[in-house]
Design a protein around this motif. Sequence first.
Motif, PDB file in Angstrom:
ATOM      1  N   ASN A 273      -2.525  -0.620   8.814  1.00  0.00           N
ATOM      2  CA  ASN A 273      -3.103   0.244   7.790  1.00  0.00           C
ATOM      3  C   ASN A 273      -2.077   1.185   7.162  1.00  0.00           C
ATOM      4  N   ASN A 274      -1.189   1.738   7.979  1.00  0.00           N
ATOM      5  CA  ASN A 274      -0.190   2.655   7.421  1.00  0.00           C
ATOM      6  C   ASN A 274       0.766   1.921   6.483  1.00  0.00           C
TER       7      ASN A 274
ATOM      8  N   LEU B 173       7.298  -7.539   5.240  1.00  0.00           N
ATOM      9  CA  LEU B 173       7.839  -6.746   4.139  1.00  0.00           C
ATOM     10  C   LEU B 173       8.317  -5.416   4.694  1.00  0.00           C
ATOM     11  N   ALA B 174       9.600  -5.168   4.602  1.00  0.00           N
ATOM     12  CA  ALA B 174      10.162  -3.910   5.093  1.00  0.00           C
ATOM     13  C   ALA B 174       9.771  -2.761   4.159  1.00  0.00           C
ATOM     14  N   PRO B 175       9.605  -1.548   4.696  1.00  0.00           N
ATOM     15  CA  PRO B 175       9.200  -0.414   3.857  1.00  0.00           C
ATOM     16  C   PRO B 175      10.101  -0.172   2.660  1.00  0.00           C
TER      17      PRO B 175
ATOM     18  N   VAL C 113       2.320   0.394   0.702  1.00  0.00           N
ATOM     19  CA  VAL C 113       2.371  -0.565  -0.405  1.00  0.00           C
ATOM     20  C   VAL C 113       1.514  -0.077  -1.569  1.00  0.00           C
ATOM     21  N   ILE C 114       0.320   0.412  -1.265  1.00  0.00           N
ATOM     22  CA  ILE C 114      -0.607   0.830  -2.324  1.00  0.00           C
ATOM     23  C   ILE C 114      -0.067   2.049  -3.072  1.00  0.00           C
TER      24      ILE C 114
ATOM     25  N   PHE D  60       8.434  -4.683  -4.407  1.00  0.00           N
ATOM     26  CA  PHE D  60       7.233  -5.522  -4.450  1.00  0.00           C
ATOM     27  C   PHE D  60       6.269  -4.999  -5.506  1.00  0.00           C
ATOM     28  N   ALA D  61       6.085  -3.696  -5.547  1.00  0.00           N
ATOM     29  CA  ALA D  61       5.181  -3.085  -6.524  1.00  0.00           C
ATOM     30  C   ALA D  61       5.657  -3.336  -7.946  1.00  0.00           C
TER      31      ALA D  61
END
Length: 530
Positions: free
Chosen positions: A243-244, A192-194, A249-250, A200-201
């Motif tokens: 993690n980053n 998933l690209a930034p 995503v979060i 996505f969200a």
Amino acid sequence: MLKLIRKFRISAHSVILLSSLSFFSFTSCGSDSLQTSPVINPEIDNIINVNALTDRRFQEIENFGASDAWACAFVGEWPSAKKEAIAELLFSKELDNNGNPKGIGLSLWRFNLGAGSAEQGESSDIKDEWRRGESFLNVDGSYDWNKQAGQVWFAEEAKKHGVEKLLAFTNSPPVSMTRNGKAYANNSETNLAPENYPKFAKYLSTVLKNLKERGLEIDYISPINEPQWDWSKPNQEGTPFYNNEIAGVIRALDAALEADGLNTTIDLAEAGKINYLFEDADKPGIGSQIQAFFNESSADYIGNLKHVARNLSAHSYFTTSPFESSVEMRSKLKTEIAKVPGLSLWMSEYCILGGNSGEIQGNGKDLGITPALYVARVIHNDLAVANASAWNWWTAVSGYDYKDGLVYVDKNNTDGNYADSKMLWALGNYSRFIRPGFERVEVSLDGKFTQNKDFLVSAYEQPETKEMVYVFVNSATKAMDIALNTDGNKANTSKAYVTSETADLAEMQIIETGKLSIPAQSIVTVLVNK
């Protein structure tokens, strides 16, 4: 296949000398047909005195759960009588005419939001259609809310049976958003690209809104699954994340939930093994997730976001054997989790995988008591050592020759036979009776905070009603006779339920209050009234 009639028998005399047990220091210490009920002989001379100490309290239990992946997509469209019987086994809190539980009363149900590999069919590269996932999102950006009908059916049945919470999770973003257009990754790269984090969200939030409108309010959303694994083989849907990237995503998801006025809580981070929460291990940049997400000085700190839960999830795979190592690692995890005020641990996925240091093999379906005892020991260690406040099984329904199912079915898309496993009922020794809001309390054996891997005991109290639940796991080949106490006083035992080679969470008759024998190779739950 009709469920087998539960039966149980026990010998009249079962006296076990305490000296036959070899104890070791245990790290959960607070200080640091018609069934005939079996008669449990109370006339015993040498007993183990078990005492629950209600002034020494630990975690509050939030839920016991299991997921619908992947079989429920098919079984949810089976004939009504069969799928309803399977749902009853998983969700029911009712008793049958003989006083035995009809099901294991799960308190959380996990709904898998597929990535769309099912619609891709063979072009998904995932050869096994029972490991592909359907998606509400079409590749053109429109939504088809008739998708995932079998899974929606199971979620609705969960709510009908009174399952308290629903959780939605993803293994991969929808294929229309992934870098390679597939539901699995390439070259260990996040799929998933930034720039697609907000998309996505928004997709997740849109699905949650629709499910809520249909009466299926999702309490938790878990957008990342086992980010430490490579996921570059097309065996199932999945993608790694650093993690980053998880933090990115979060943050996007938190904003999307807030914008859509949803109260859904984000569950982090479904680590592939529990040690990834407190150490990098073999995955720099993907481990040490306690510090990464809940340390304010971390660049990936997301613990202050409104929708982020004050719990961190991990899977117990590959860390459960040998027993002593399992205890040691869970003790370490408990210590590290406790360093973050208010943070709790969820064990959010488990089934028997791999070789487990020779103790048990994941390969080969086994409906008997041996894997059930192993699972019960894992549950005990996760709750009583790691201090987990939730414990979730992986595939509630399985069509495979593997120790991954609570209920097993023929791998048939439209109809088939089903059978319950002892692992189902072993989980039920916990899930059916330890309800959300119970608190784990300390247990001593003959005045000592010691336990043996062949004889494990944990206790849980409902703070308001003072109802107490004890769960015993006796893996030994001999029965263990006990005197049961609460705060030094004889316990007012009301009911007991046993899972063994010949019993499926069957009620045991108690002749004398506070005294009973825990049969060899069994899991026993004892209920105590105030």
